[in-house]
Design a protein around this motif. Structure first.
Motif, PDB file in Angstrom:
ATOM      1  N   VAL A  26     -17.689   7.108 -21.581  1.00 37.15           N
ATOM      2  CA  VAL A  26     -19.110   6.780 -21.716  1.00 37.15           C
ATOM      3  C   VAL A  26     -19.653   6.148 -20.443  1.00 37.15           C
ATOM      4  N   GLU A  27     -18.877   5.281 -19.815  1.00 35.28           N
ATOM      5  CA  GLU A  27     -19.339   4.638 -18.581  1.00 35.28           C
ATOM      6  C   GLU A  27     -19.587   5.666 -17.479  1.00 35.28           C
ATOM      7  N   ARG A  28     -18.699   6.639 -17.360  1.00 36.79           N
ATOM      8  CA  ARG A  28     -18.886   7.652 -16.322  1.00 36.79           C
ATOM      9  C   ARG A  28     -20.071   8.555 -16.651  1.00 36.79           C
ATOM     10  N   LEU A  29     -20.226   8.929 -17.906  1.00 36.50           N
ATOM     11  CA  LEU A  29     -21.371   9.748 -18.309  1.00 36.50           C
ATOM     12  C   LEU A  29     -22.676   9.012 -18.041  1.00 36.50           C
ATOM     13  N   ARG A  30     -22.684   7.710 -18.321  1.00 31.21           N
ATOM     14  CA  ARG A  30     -23.884   6.911 -18.062  1.00 31.21           C
ATOM     15  C   ARG A  30     -24.183   6.856 -16.563  1.00 31.21           C
ATOM     16  N   GLU A  31     -23.152   6.685 -15.764  1.00 30.97           N
ATOM     17  CA  GLU A  31     -23.334   6.641 -14.311  1.00 30.97           C
ATOM     18  C   GLU A  31     -23.950   7.939 -13.799  1.00 30.97           C
ATOM     19  N   VAL A  32     -23.474   9.072 -14.320  1.00 32.53           N
ATOM     20  CA  VAL A  32     -24.017  10.366 -13.905  1.00 32.53           C
ATOM     21  C   VAL A  32     -25.470  10.494 -14.348  1.00 32.53           C
ATOM     22  N   TYR A  33     -25.764  10.043 -15.559  1.00 28.71           N
ATOM     23  CA  TYR A  33     -27.136  10.134 -16.067  1.00 28.71           C
ATOM     24  C   TYR A  33     -28.110   9.413 -15.148  1.00 28.71           C
ATOM     25  N   PHE A  34     -27.766   8.194 -14.715  1.00 30.97           N
ATOM     26  CA  PHE A  34     -28.671   7.425 -13.871  1.00 30.97           C
ATOM     27  C   PHE A  34     -28.737   7.970 -12.447  1.00 30.97           C
ATOM     28  N   ALA A  35     -27.782   8.803 -12.056  1.00 33.82           N
ATOM     29  CA  ALA A  35     -27.813   9.410 -10.721  1.00 33.82           C
ATOM     30  C   ALA A  35     -28.641  10.690 -10.693  1.00 33.82           C
ATOM     31  N   MET A  36     -29.053  11.185 -11.848  1.00 36.16           N
ATOM     32  CA  MET A  36     -29.797  12.447 -11.917  1.00 36.16           C
ATOM     33  C   MET A  36     -31.249  12.257 -11.494  1.00 36.16           C
ATOM     34  N   LYS A  37     -31.887  13.378 -11.112  1.00 40.25           N
ATOM     35  CA  LYS A  37     -33.306  13.341 -10.768  1.00 40.25           C
ATOM     36  C   LYS A  37     -34.132  13.141 -12.031  1.00 40.25           C
ATOM     37  N   ARG A  38     -35.021  12.168 -11.972  1.00 39.21           N
ATOM     38  CA  ARG A  38     -35.823  11.832 -13.164  1.00 39.21           C
ATOM     39  C   ARG A  38     -36.797  12.949 -13.554  1.00 39.21           C
ATOM     40  N   LYS A  39     -37.333  13.647 -12.556  1.00 40.15           N
ATOM     41  CA  LYS A  39     -38.393  14.623 -12.832  1.00 40.15           C
ATOM     42  C   LYS A  39     -37.902  16.066 -12.772  1.00 40.15           C
ATOM     43  N   ALA A  40     -36.605  16.266 -12.893  1.00 43.15           N
ATOM     44  CA  ALA A  40     -36.058  17.626 -12.835  1.00 43.15           C
ATOM     45  C   ALA A  40     -36.548  18.449 -14.034  1.00 43.15           C
ATOM     46  N   ALA A  41     -36.656  19.747 -13.827  1.00 39.72           N
ATOM     47  CA  ALA A  41     -37.118  20.639 -14.895  1.00 39.72           C
ATOM     48  C   ALA A  41     -36.118  20.661 -16.045  1.00 39.72           C
ATOM     49  N   ALA A  42     -36.628  20.865 -17.253  1.00 36.66           N
ATOM     50  CA  ALA A  42     -35.771  20.920 -18.434  1.00 36.66           C
ATOM     51  C   ALA A  42     -35.109  22.293 -18.540  1.00 36.66           C
ATOM     52  N   GLY A  43     -33.915  22.316 -19.114  1.00 33.35           N
ATOM     53  CA  GLY A  43     -33.198  23.569 -19.311  1.00 33.35           C
ATOM     54  C   GLY A  43     -33.614  24.254 -20.595  1.00 33.35           C
ATOM     55  N   VAL A  44     -32.728  25.092 -21.134  1.00 34.33           N
ATOM     56  CA  VAL A  44     -33.071  25.859 -22.334  1.00 34.33           C
ATOM     57  C   VAL A  44     -33.240  24.966 -23.556  1.00 34.33           C
ATOM     58  N   ASP A  45     -32.663  23.765 -23.523  1.00 31.10           N
ATOM     59  CA  ASP A  45     -32.791  22.849 -24.658  1.00 31.10           C
ATOM     60  C   ASP A  45     -34.104  22.086 -24.644  1.00 31.10           C
ATOM     61  N   GLY A  46     -34.859  22.161 -23.536  1.00 30.20           N
ATOM     62  CA  GLY A  46     -36.130  21.456 -23.440  1.00 30.20           C
ATOM     63  C   GLY A  46     -35.992  19.956 -23.272  1.00 30.20           C
ATOM     64  N   ALA A  70     -28.941  22.918 -19.010  1.00 26.12           N
ATOM     65  CA  ALA A  70     -29.365  21.941 -20.007  1.00 26.12           C
ATOM     66  C   ALA A  70     -28.926  20.548 -19.564  1.00 26.12           C
ATOM     67  N   LEU A  71     -29.618  19.517 -20.039  1.00 26.64           N
ATOM     68  CA  LEU A  71     -29.383  18.160 -19.558  1.00 26.64           C
ATOM     69  C   LEU A  71     -27.952  17.690 -19.798  1.00 26.64           C
ATOM     70  N   GLU A  72     -27.419  17.903 -21.003  1.00 27.64           N
ATOM     71  CA  GLU A  72     -26.058  17.445 -21.281  1.00 27.64           C
ATOM     72  C   GLU A  72     -25.032  18.228 -20.471  1.00 27.64           C
ATOM     73  N   ASP A  73     -25.316  19.482 -20.175  1.00 23.15           N
ATOM     74  CA  ASP A  73     -24.433  20.239 -19.290  1.00 23.15           C
ATOM     75  C   ASP A  73     -24.411  19.613 -17.901  1.00 23.15           C
ATOM     76  N   LYS A  74     -25.586  19.175 -17.432  1.00 21.35           N
ATOM     77  CA  LYS A  74     -25.650  18.500 -16.132  1.00 21.35           C
ATOM     78  C   LYS A  74     -24.807  17.226 -16.133  1.00 21.35           C
ATOM     79  N   ILE A  75     -24.882  16.474 -17.224  1.00 21.63           N
ATOM     80  CA  ILE A  75     -24.152  15.207 -17.293  1.00 21.63           C
ATOM     81  C   ILE A  75     -22.647  15.454 -17.268  1.00 21.63           C
ATOM     82  N   VAL A  76     -22.186  16.384 -18.094  1.00 19.44           N
ATOM     83  CA  VAL A  76     -20.745  16.645 -18.164  1.00 19.44           C
ATOM     84  C   VAL A  76     -20.252  17.264 -16.854  1.00 19.44           C
ATOM     85  N   GLN A  77     -21.045  18.158 -16.289  1.00 15.36           N
ATOM     86  CA  GLN A  77     -20.664  18.738 -15.005  1.00 15.36           C
ATOM     87  C   GLN A  77     -20.566  17.675 -13.925  1.00 15.36           C
ATOM     88  N   GLY A  78     -21.531  16.743 -13.907  1.00  8.69           N
ATOM     89  CA  GLY A  78     -21.506  15.672 -12.914  1.00  8.69           C
ATOM     90  C   GLY A  78     -20.276  14.793 -13.049  1.00  8.69           C
TER      91      GLY A  78
END
Length: 490
Positions: free
Chosen positions: A83-103, A153-161
């Protein structure tokens, strides 16, 4: 053996853990209500301790990978579904990035962040996570064509990161020094400087500018998995990489399966590309330089952009012929129109002059046209000028966006244009290229003035007023980057 090496004995890091990279990682989650001063300090302390613990785990993996280049890691998945690593990746992501297929957007996901991350972590642990197809969008290229880009999709970005963070700790110890693309602590200007210094200091007379045709769409999945398993035998990691490769693309509501290529736009794609080319090109080119070449050879690779310099024409022609065979073995192909072997370098200048020929040809690399030039003292140097087609394409883009902003407030337009000019300057303002950057700024001013004159047809737009707007919003051009020798010396 565990995921950190051959034994369970803890490994003491040789140096302190690196700080979390990037400003977004240090940003705190935004709360709807204020926190007491003591609570905020305690929260920051816990967050810092968590980051230090994550970096310490990665450092142990890194040291194990560095000690044994043949070590295969069997247990890494628990470092990803943390969870700590997933959270770290989430906060490193671009805030205004376009949404994926999940919206799903970054802001909406963060409204219930802890529950979402806990749920994602549980899905990863029990094998219930499913990769979603990548939404395909198109962005214009410098030559007027459209470049396909994937939006995961957003969760794919998190897990990939999270996966990239763990795998980087291993593969960064393997990657060679002349590989610069999408690697921590390395940039395009590092590659440009290395190339310029190599062309000056080594006995280079021929340059191969190689372009791989549609590389990201041509990567063979079977070969890629084999390359990954050279270091990673944790099948949970391998299985999830296969999921992302096979997830497919969603375009105009239709899902298309992908049998080859990597998902462009995902954070895992650059790492997979580097792994593929590390085994296909880097290791082979390093061996060729040491065992086959008869003279000096310099190599610079930034992702799929490759530039190789040779002392002799014989070496250059043989390398190109064998490289074409090497690429074909792994289902890649050099672009016949964009791959060029030219005479270039300080010895090339002298040889061509002695033969009564013109100056050597130029070549393009990472947005710059490279030219054989001279310093004021007459010594050879590599001049780097902004590629004309890149500048023209950027000005067309600015013109189109200005047209859509015609009725926006002047301060908003000025602030946006200032960011455009500043970004162009930050990349292209290298020594001996200031005139080209000044020209870009001047062309932007002309476009802005034309827009302002169309807006205020009843009143004359004087240069005095235009000058005030320019001085307020557009930065003055200066040389941002040092000479390559100075940066490499540091």
């Amino acid at each position: 053996m565990n995921g950190h090496g051959k034994s369970d004995r803890p490994i003491v890091p040789k140096k302190p853990a690196n700080k979390a990279g990037g400003a977004p990682l240090a940003a705190e989650r935004v709360e709807e209500r204020g926190l007491a001063k003591g609570n905020l300090q305690q929260q920051n302390k816990v967050r810092t301790q968590s980051r230090d613990a994550l970096q310490s785990k990665l450092e142990r993996i890194r040291q194990a990978a560095r000690r044994d280049k043949k070590l295969r890691f069997t247990a890494l998945w628990h470092h990803v579904c943390d969870v700590e690593r997933l959270r770290e990746v989430y906060f490193a992501m671009k805030r205004k990035a376009a949404a994926g297929v999940d919206g799903e957007t970054w802001q909406h996901y963060g409204e219930n962040l802890e529950d979402n991350l806990q749920g994602l972590c549980e899905k990863l642990k029990r094998g219930a996570y499913r990769a979603k197809p990548v939404k395909r969008v198109y962005i214009p290229k410098a030559d007027g064509r459209q470049r396909p880009l994937g939006v995961p999709a957003l969760e794919d970005k998190i897990v990939q990161g999270a996966t990239v963070a763990v795998l980087n700790a291993i593969h960064e110890t393997d990657f060679l020094g002349f590989s610069y693309g999408f690697r921590p602590g390395r940039s395009q200007h590092n590659a440009l400087d290395a190339l310029a210094v190599g062309l000056v200091r080594k006995k280079v007379s021929w340059v191969l500018d190689a372009d791989i045709r549609g590389f990201f769409d041509a990567v063979d999945h079977e070969w890629l998995v084999k390359f990954i398993e050279q270091r990673i035998t944790d099948q949970r990691i391998v299985r999830h990489i296969k999921k992302w490769l096979k997830a497919g693309v969603l375009e105009d509501g239709k899902r298309m399966r992908t049998e080859q290529g990597t998902p462009q736009g995902g954070s895992i794609s650059p790492l997979l590309a580097n792994i593929y080319l590390h085994y296909v090109f880097d290791l082979w080119a390093q061996w060729w330089r040491r065992e086959v070449a008869s003279g000096d050879v310099i190599i610079v690779r930034y992702a799929d952009d490759i530039c190789v310099g040779f002392q002799s024409k014989r070496d250059a022609e043989r390398f190109l012929m064998e490289l074409q065979k090497r690429m074909g073995k792994f289902h890649l192909e050099l672009h016949p129109d964009k791959t060029r072997l030219i005479e270039f370098g300080r010895f090339a200048v002298e040889d061509r002059k002695r033969r009564g020929q013109d100056k050597p040809e130029t070549f393009d690399f990472l947005g710059f046209t490279h030219i054989c030039g001279k310093k004021r003292n007459g010594k050879f140097m590599v001049l780097r000028q902004t590629m004309r087609k890149r500048m023209r394409a950027k000005l067309r883009e600015v013109k189109e966006k200005l047209r859509r902003r015609m009725h926006d407030p002047v301060p908003d337009v000025g602030k946006w244009l200032g960011a455009v000019v500043r970004g162009h300057m930050q990349y292209y303002s290298v020594p001996r290229n200031r005139r080209a950057v000044d020209l870009f700024r001047y062309e932007v001013i002309k476009l802005w003035r034309k827009l302002m004159r169309r807006r205020s047809q009843r009143t004359e737009l004087t240069w005095e007023r235009m000058g005030r707007l320019i001085n307020r919003w557009l930065p003055t051009i200066y040389v941002v980057h040092p000479y390559p020798e100075q940066r490499l010396r540091v």
